[in-house]
Design an enzyme around this catalytic site. Structure first.
Site, PDB file in Angstrom:
ATOM      1  N   VAL A  87       0.932  -1.214   0.088  1.00 15.10           N
ATOM      2  CA  VAL A  87      -0.106   0.046   0.128  1.00 15.10           C
ATOM      3  C   VAL A  87       1.062   1.225   0.168  1.00 15.10           C
ATOM      4  O   VAL A  87       0.702   2.402  -0.541  1.00 15.10           O
ATOM      5  CB  VAL A  87      -0.850   0.191   1.319  1.00 15.10           C
ATOM      6  CG1 VAL A  87      -1.791   1.241   1.291  1.00 15.10           C
ATOM      7  CG2 VAL A  87      -1.928  -1.268   1.176  1.00 15.10           C
ATOM      8  N   CYS A  88       1.783   1.344   0.790  1.00 12.66           N
ATOM      9  CA  CYS A  88       2.999   2.414   0.981  1.00 12.66           C
ATOM     10  C   CYS A  88       3.373   2.344  -0.663  1.00 12.66           C
ATOM     11  O   CYS A  88       3.574   3.740  -1.115  1.00 12.66           O
ATOM     12  CB  CYS A  88       3.923   2.106   1.726  1.00 12.66           C
ATOM     13  SG  CYS A  88       3.151   2.146   3.414  1.00 12.66           S
ATOM     14  N   ASP A  89       3.928   1.284  -1.206  1.00 15.67           N
ATOM     15  CA  ASP A  89       4.447   1.447  -2.463  1.00 15.67           C
ATOM     16  C   ASP A  89       3.198   2.396  -3.552  1.00 15.67           C
ATOM     17  O   ASP A  89       3.666   3.169  -4.377  1.00 15.67           O
ATOM     18  CB  ASP A  89       4.920  -0.013  -2.949  1.00 15.67           C
ATOM     19  CG  ASP A  89       5.366  -0.018  -4.237  1.00 15.67           C
ATOM     20  OD1 ASP A  89       4.435   0.052  -5.142  1.00 15.67           O
ATOM     21  OD2 ASP A  89       6.546  -0.195  -4.322  1.00 15.67           O
TER      22      ASP A  89
END
Length: 173
Positions: free
Chosen positions: A63-65
């Site tokens: 999700v951060c990616d």
């Protein structure tokens, strides 16, 4: 320091966030973070610009990616008066490596690893994990907070459209 038990969840498990809730209309709290070249950066280093701060737990997670790649893609259409800062507790070396492999070149990644100053000032430090929670802040040219989103479930994505609209609206303030 203020602790906010159960202020967020991580995969459904309650997490405690350290620091106050930053409110729209407040002056952005000062902070010091580390750039990928190990230099010290502060909010003042980006003075005169609208700052969209994208906060993520770790760039090496799906999700951060996605969040960081999305803001990098959107940055091209925002113009030079808006800067996007992605802050995590990842080491600066890991951030630089990730940016290189992901082709991220418009978002500035900054590390809160050393002192956790940003996380504590913006109420985004996860006590149980020593990582940052997922959040978005928009700060106008006068250092006023114009938008906040503390994502309640850390594994969920933020509202990109609202954040980007807030950054564009802050140009006119």
């Amino acid at each position: 320091m203020i602790e906010r038990p159960e202020a967020a969840t991580f995969a459904g498990s309650p997490m405690t966030l350290i620091g106050p809730i930053v409110q729209v209309g407040e002056t952005a709290p000062p902070f010091t973070v580390i750039a990928n070249d190990l230099s010290i950066k502060t909010l003042a280093d980006y003075a005169g610009k609208v700052r969209l701060i994208s906060v993520v737990p770790s760039l090496d997670t799906p999700v951060c990616d996605m969040q960081t790649r999305r803001f990098n893609q959107e940055a091209a259409a925002l113009g030079s008066d808006i800067v996007i800062l992605t802050i995590s507790c990842d080491l600066p070396f890991a951030q630089a490596r990730w940016c290189g492999s992901a082709g991220v070149d418009r978002v500035i990644t900054l590390s809160d690893h050393k002192h956790e100053e940003f996380g504590r000032a913006f109420g985004a430090l996860i006590k149980e994990l020593r990582l940052l929670s997922r959040a978005i802040f928009v700060i106008d040219r006068n250092d006023r907070v114009t938008y906040t989103e503390y994502v309640p479930e850390i594994t969920s994505e933020p509202d990109y459209d609202q954040a980007l609209a807030a950054a564009k609206a802050a140009l006119d303030q």
